[in-house]
Design an enzyme around this catalytic site. Structure first.
Site, PDB file in Angstrom:
ATOM      1  N   LYS A  68      62.333 -61.216-138.395  1.00 33.59           N
ATOM      2  CA  LYS A  68      60.954 -61.740-138.297  1.00 33.59           C
ATOM      3  C   LYS A  68      60.912 -63.231-138.642  1.00 33.59           C
ATOM      4  CE  LYS A  68      59.333 -58.778-141.323  1.00 33.59           C
ATOM      5  NZ  LYS A  68      60.584 -58.066-141.651  1.00 33.59           N
ATOM      6  N   ARG A  97      50.929 -55.557-144.585  1.00 32.99           N
ATOM      7  CA  ARG A  97      52.090 -54.717-144.811  1.00 32.99           C
ATOM      8  C   ARG A  97      51.698 -53.291-145.161  1.00 32.99           C
ATOM      9  NH1 ARG A  97      56.479 -58.214-145.925  1.00 32.99           N
ATOM     10  NH2 ARG A  97      58.353 -57.073-146.442  1.00 32.99           N
ATOM     11  N   ARG A 102      72.984 -62.092-144.864  1.00 39.09           N
ATOM     12  CA  ARG A 102      71.969 -63.164-144.877  1.00 39.09           C
ATOM     13  C   ARG A 102      72.177 -64.113-146.063  1.00 39.09           C
ATOM     14  NH1 ARG A 102      65.918 -61.631-144.569  1.00 39.09           N
ATOM     15  NH2 ARG A 102      66.485 -60.184-146.213  1.00 39.09           N
ATOM     16  N   ARG A 146      69.560 -63.458-151.446  1.00 33.00           N
ATOM     17  CA  ARG A 146      68.314 -63.080-152.123  1.00 33.00           C
ATOM     18  C   ARG A 146      68.547 -61.964-153.134  1.00 33.00           C
ATOM     19  NH1 ARG A 146      63.861 -62.433-147.358  1.00 33.00           N
ATOM     20  NH2 ARG A 146      63.439 -60.516-148.527  1.00 33.00           N
ATOM     21  N   ARG A 171      63.361 -50.916-149.912  1.00 38.34           N
ATOM     22  CA  ARG A 171      62.493 -51.687-148.998  1.00 38.34           C
ATOM     23  C   ARG A 171      62.334 -50.965-147.661  1.00 38.34           C
ATOM     24  NH1 ARG A 171      65.574 -57.075-149.055  1.00 38.34           N
ATOM     25  NH2 ARG A 171      64.200 -57.648-147.339  1.00 38.34           N
TER      26      ARG A 171
HETATM   27  P1  AP5 Z   1      65.494 -62.573-141.087  1.00 38.84           P
HETATM   28  O1  AP5 Z   1      64.880 -63.413-140.031  1.00 38.84           O
HETATM   29  O2  AP5 Z   1      65.649 -63.151-142.443  1.00 38.84           O
HETATM   30  O3  AP5 Z   1      64.769 -61.123-141.172  1.00 38.84           O
HETATM   31  P2  AP5 Z   1      63.332 -60.715-141.663  1.00 38.84           P
HETATM   32  O4  AP5 Z   1      62.823 -59.674-140.727  1.00 38.84           O
HETATM   33  O5  AP5 Z   1      62.479 -61.923-141.897  1.00 38.84           O
HETATM   34  O6  AP5 Z   1      63.754 -60.005-143.012  1.00 38.84           O
HETATM   35  P3  AP5 Z   1      63.140 -59.998-144.464  1.00 38.84           P
HETATM   36  O7  AP5 Z   1      64.119 -59.227-145.299  1.00 38.84           O
HETATM   37  O8  AP5 Z   1      62.793 -61.388-144.917  1.00 38.84           O
HETATM   38  O9  AP5 Z   1      61.869 -59.168-144.273  1.00 38.84           O
HETATM   39  P4  AP5 Z   1      61.100 -58.474-145.330  1.00 38.84           P
HETATM   40  O10 AP5 Z   1      59.896 -58.086-144.574  1.00 38.84           O
HETATM   41  O11 AP5 Z   1      61.802 -57.388-146.044  1.00 38.84           O
HETATM   42  O12 AP5 Z   1      60.950 -59.597-146.487  1.00 38.84           O
HETATM   43  P5  AP5 Z   1      59.769 -60.551-146.936  1.00 38.84           P
HETATM   44  O13 AP5 Z   1      60.346 -61.832-147.323  1.00 38.84           O
HETATM   45  O14 AP5 Z   1      58.636 -60.507-145.963  1.00 38.84           O
HETATM   46  O15 AP5 Z   1      66.920 -62.095-140.514  1.00 38.84           O
HETATM   47  C1  AP5 Z   1      67.805 -61.315-141.303  1.00 38.84           C
HETATM   48  C2  AP5 Z   1      69.244 -61.791-141.074  1.00 38.84           C
HETATM   49  O16 AP5 Z   1      69.626 -61.476-139.739  1.00 38.84           O
HETATM   50  C3  AP5 Z   1      69.441 -63.301-141.233  1.00 38.84           C
HETATM   51  O17 AP5 Z   1      70.652 -63.550-141.874  1.00 38.84           O
HETATM   52  C4  AP5 Z   1      69.466 -63.837-139.787  1.00 38.84           C
HETATM   53  O18 AP5 Z   1      70.286 -64.986-139.669  1.00 38.84           O
HETATM   54  C5  AP5 Z   1      70.041 -62.650-139.031  1.00 38.84           C
HETATM   55  N1  AP5 Z   1      69.517 -62.506-137.670  1.00 38.84           N
HETATM   56  C6  AP5 Z   1      68.231 -62.699-137.270  1.00 38.84           C
HETATM   57  N2  AP5 Z   1      68.117 -62.455-135.938  1.00 38.84           N
HETATM   58  C7  AP5 Z   1      69.355 -62.090-135.513  1.00 38.84           C
HETATM   59  C8  AP5 Z   1      69.886 -61.710-134.245  1.00 38.84           C
HETATM   60  N3  AP5 Z   1      69.112 -61.649-133.135  1.00 38.84           N
HETATM   61  N4  AP5 Z   1      71.204 -61.396-134.166  1.00 38.84           N
HETATM   62  C9  AP5 Z   1      71.992 -61.443-135.266  1.00 38.84           C
HETATM   63  N5  AP5 Z   1      71.547 -61.805-136.507  1.00 38.84           N
HETATM   64  C10 AP5 Z   1      70.242 -62.128-136.627  1.00 38.84           C
HETATM   65  O19 AP5 Z   1      59.246 -59.752-148.216  1.00 38.84           O
HETATM   66  C11 AP5 Z   1      60.039 -59.660-149.377  1.00 38.84           C
HETATM   67  C12 AP5 Z   1      59.254 -58.930-150.457  1.00 38.84           C
HETATM   68  O20 AP5 Z   1      58.046 -59.668-150.778  1.00 38.84           O
HETATM   69  C13 AP5 Z   1      58.755 -57.527-150.093  1.00 38.84           C
HETATM   70  O21 AP5 Z   1      59.743 -56.535-150.305  1.00 38.84           O
HETATM   71  C14 AP5 Z   1      57.561 -57.397-151.049  1.00 38.84           C
HETATM   72  O22 AP5 Z   1      57.984 -57.094-152.350  1.00 38.84           O
HETATM   73  C15 AP5 Z   1      56.978 -58.797-151.062  1.00 38.84           C
HETATM   74  N6  AP5 Z   1      55.937 -58.964-150.033  1.00 38.84           N
HETATM   75  C16 AP5 Z   1      55.979 -59.800-148.949  1.00 38.84           C
HETATM   76  N7  AP5 Z   1      54.861 -59.683-148.227  1.00 38.84           N
HETATM   77  C17 AP5 Z   1      54.090 -58.751-148.846  1.00 38.84           C
HETATM   78  C18 AP5 Z   1      52.827 -58.162-148.556  1.00 38.84           C
HETATM   79  N8  AP5 Z   1      52.120 -58.512-147.478  1.00 38.84           N
HETATM   80  N9  AP5 Z   1      52.340 -57.235-149.419  1.00 38.84           N
HETATM   81  C19 AP5 Z   1      53.033 -56.873-150.522  1.00 38.84           C
HETATM   82  N10 AP5 Z   1      54.241 -57.372-150.844  1.00 38.84           N
HETATM   83  C20 AP5 Z   1      54.774 -58.301-150.013  1.00 38.84           C
END
Ligand code: AP5
Length: 220
Positions: A13, A88, A127, A161, A172
């Site tokens: 994402k 979410r 990552r 991370r 997660r």
């Molecule tokens: P990346 O782009 O980093 O993936 P992502 O989908 O953004 O993954 P996240 O782990 O950041 O999502 P998340 O939803 O768990 O975390 P968030 O920060 O929102 O890509 C992943 C890897 O793959 C990278 O190394 C990249 O290089 C590689 N890659 C990408 N595309 C590729 C491809 N096509 N081919 C090969 N490799 C590829 O949330 C973290 C925490 O914050 C949550 O657990 C929660 O505790 C809190 N939080 C955030 N938002 C909320 C909310 N709205 N409500 C409550 N808690 C929240």
């Protein structure tokens, strides 16, 4: 355009949001990045969020919705935004609908990135993100930085991370299935969901996403 990006942890994402936001000239708003910025600045919000994030749980709705609302009200978001990681759960989706309705606005699309779980686990395990800005994302093999451990964009140190440990990732994923996936049905009922496979090269996924958002891709 006002777009919500949804998909499991590690689906790509954040990676896609950076390109899509640029192509569409709208800000990329990631609640995960906003929480991580608060953690690095050691704010009260950051301290609270960290305890939930490290356990793989959602940060409570009250603080998350207030933070997202505050960001969406900033001047760069008046003509649209790309939301990454918000909403979410269904309560957050309802709160977002209320916020938009109060401003006579609506969402244009919900882009659902589909990636099999074994691939998600590989993406998260490799990552690395930048200490200066968690939106600078790399992968040790798939998106390797030019110099190991150094951010191509700003020269910052790359690190893994805290919530990318195997145990937290399992939690997660469970939270994603139980709490976040229901928003896909919530938005399907509004006719907003376009689903694409996020497997393949990053640039190919961006191409598919742009086509789907314009209504001529493989979306539903
Ligand atoms: P990346 O782009 O980093 O993936 P992502 O989908 O953004 O993954 P996240 O782990 O950041 O999502 P998340 O939803 O768990 O975390 P968030 O920060 O929102 O890509 C992943 C890897 O793959 C990278 O190394 C990249 O290089 C590689 N890659 C990408 N595309 C590729 C491809 N096509 N081919 C090969 N490799 C590829 O949330 C973290 C925490 O914050 C949550 O657990 C929660 O505790 C809190 N939080 C955030 N938002 C909320 C909310 N709205 N409500 C409550 N808690 C929240």
């Amino acid at each position: 355009m006002r777009i919500v990006l949804v998909g499991p942890p590690g689906a790509g994402k954040g990676t896609q949001a950076a390109f899509l936001a640029k192509n569409l000239s709208i800000p990329h708003i990631s609640t995960g990045d906003l929480f991580r910025a608060n953690i690095s600045k050691q704010t009260d919000l950051g301290k609270l969020a960290k305890s939930y994030m490290d356990a793989g749980n959602l940060v409570p709705d009250e603080v998350t919705i207030a933070m997202a609302k505050d960001r969406m009200e900033q001047s760069d978001a008046v003509n649209g935004f790309l939301l990454d990681g918000f909403p979410r759960n269904v309560s957050q989706a309802e709160a977002l609908d209320e916020m938009l309705k109060a401003e006579s606005m609506k969402l244009d699309a919900v882009l659902d990135l589909e990636v099999p779980e074994d691939e998600v686990v590989k993406r998260i395990a490799g990552r690395r993100i930048c200490r200066n800005d968690s939106a600078h994302v790399f992968h040790v093999t798939y998106q390797a930085p030019k110099a190991a451990g150094v951010c191509d964009t700003c020269g910052g140190e790359l690190y893994q991370r805290d919530d990318d440990s195997e145990e937290t990732v399992r939690k997660r994923l469970e939270v994603y299935h139980t709490q976040t996936e229901p928003i896909i049905d919530y938005y399907k009922a509004q006719g907003l969901v376009v689903t694409i496979s996020a497997l393949g090269k990053v640039e190919d996924v961006t191409g598919k996403a742009m086509a789907a958002l314009k209504g001529d891709g493989e979306g539903e």
